[in-house]
Design a protein around this motif. Structure first.
Motif, mmCIF file in Angstrom:
data_model
loop_
_atom_site.group_PDB
_atom_site.id
_atom_site.type_symbol
_atom_site.label_atom_id
_atom_site.label_comp_id
_atom_site.label_asym_id
_atom_site.label_seq_id
_atom_site.Cartn_x
_atom_site.Cartn_y
_atom_site.Cartn_z
ATOM 1 N N GLY A 1 24.157 97.186 -20.851
ATOM 2 C CA GLY A 1 24.439 96.860 -19.462
ATOM 3 C C GLY A 1 24.231 97.953 -18.438
ATOM 4 N N ALA A 2 23.644 99.088 -18.800
ATOM 5 C CA ALA A 2 23.401 100.143 -17.813
ATOM 6 C C ALA A 2 22.346 99.683 -16.809
ATOM 7 N N GLU A 3 22.539 100.055 -15.552
ATOM 8 C CA GLU A 3 21.592 99.703 -14.497
ATOM 9 C C GLU A 3 21.289 100.919 -13.646
ATOM 10 N N ILE A 4 20.063 100.975 -13.139
ATOM 11 C CA ILE A 4 19.699 101.946 -12.111
ATOM 12 C C ILE A 4 19.876 101.230 -10.780
ATOM 13 N N VAL A 5 20.590 101.866 -9.858
ATOM 14 C CA VAL A 5 20.850 101.270 -8.554
ATOM 15 C C VAL A 5 20.084 102.063 -7.505
ATOM 16 N N LEU A 6 19.246 101.358 -6.738
ATOM 17 C CA LEU A 6 18.486 101.977 -5.650
ATOM 18 C C LEU A 6 19.062 101.488 -4.336
ATOM 19 N N THR A 7 19.599 102.425 -3.535
ATOM 20 C CA THR A 7 20.193 102.087 -2.244
ATOM 21 C C THR A 7 19.323 102.678 -1.147
ATOM 22 N N PRO A 8 18.798 101.837 -0.238
ATOM 23 C CA PRO A 8 17.945 102.364 0.830
ATOM 24 C C PRO A 8 18.674 103.436 1.644
ATOM 25 N N GLU B 1 19.286 97.569 -4.694
ATOM 26 C CA GLU B 1 18.621 96.887 -5.811
ATOM 27 C C GLU B 1 19.244 97.384 -7.107
ATOM 28 N N ARG B 2 19.706 96.460 -7.942
ATOM 29 C CA ARG B 2 20.257 96.802 -9.258
ATOM 30 C C ARG B 2 19.224 96.429 -10.299
ATOM 31 N N LEU B 3 18.754 97.433 -11.035
ATOM 32 C CA LEU B 3 17.665 97.237 -11.991
ATOM 33 C C LEU B 3 18.168 97.462 -13.412
ATOM 34 N N PRO B 4 18.057 96.462 -14.289
ATOM 35 C CA PRO B 4 18.488 96.658 -15.674
ATOM 36 C C PRO B 4 17.673 97.767 -16.336
ATOM 37 N N ALA B 5 18.354 98.651 -17.028
ATOM 38 C CA ALA B 5 17.692 99.788 -17.690
ATOM 39 C C ALA B 5 17.381 99.427 -19.133
ATOM 40 N N LYS B 6 16.099 99.506 -19.478
ATOM 41 C CA LYS B 6 15.651 99.265 -20.854
ATOM 42 C C LYS B 6 14.444 100.141 -21.106
ATOM 43 N N PRO B 7 14.482 101.075 -21.995
ATOM 44 C CA PRO B 7 15.602 101.435 -22.841
ATOM 45 C C PRO B 7 16.636 102.255 -22.076
#
Length: 131
Positions: A53-60, A68-74
């Motif tokens: 469930g880890a996500e990278i979050v990009l905030t303008p 934007e919440r982006l699922p992290a894989k791997p």
């Protein structure tokens, strides 16, 4: 899981301090110091993923934009990778990490990435063999 600690002594009890909060050291996109819509972003640090469930979050950086919440894989303790949406608006984004269960991690100083307009136009580039 996440752990916090407090120090107790004659002067009282300290504030709770997280031990394994996600911490970002740096990031790299498919364009090196930048990234492009439809490209990828890698984030490096410590305690970045403590399970699924880890996500990278990009905030303008510019006010008014939606994060934007982006699922992290791997996803590992030390690195995350996410695909960027093809429709991601070009601009500068602050990078953070979110884990399942609510832990949010940032860098000691803000880490940003520039999302640049894609230069991929479908054309073929002729490559010459070099020996």
């Amino acid at each position: 899981g996440r752990y916090t600690f407090r120090i107790t002594g004659p002067g009282g009890v300290s504030e709770p301090t997280p031990l394994n909060r996600p911490t970002i050291y740096w990031c790299q996109g498919d364009s090196g110091s930048g990234a492009s819509p439809g490209g990828w972003l890698r984030v490096f640090g410590r305690c970045l993923s403590l399970g699924e469930g880890a996500e990278i979050v990009l905030t303008p950086v510019e006010a008014g934009g939606k994060a934007e919440r982006l699922p992290a894989k791997p996803a590992t303790l030390w690195a995350l990778r996410a695909e960027l949406p093809k429709g991601l608006t070009p601009g500068r984004y602050e990078v953070s990490v979110a884990q399942k269960g609510g832990a949010v991690g940032k860098a000691p100083a803000p880490v940003t990435i520039a999302v640049l307009p894609s230069k991929r136009n479908g054309s073929i580039t002729h490559l010459k063999k070099v020996f």
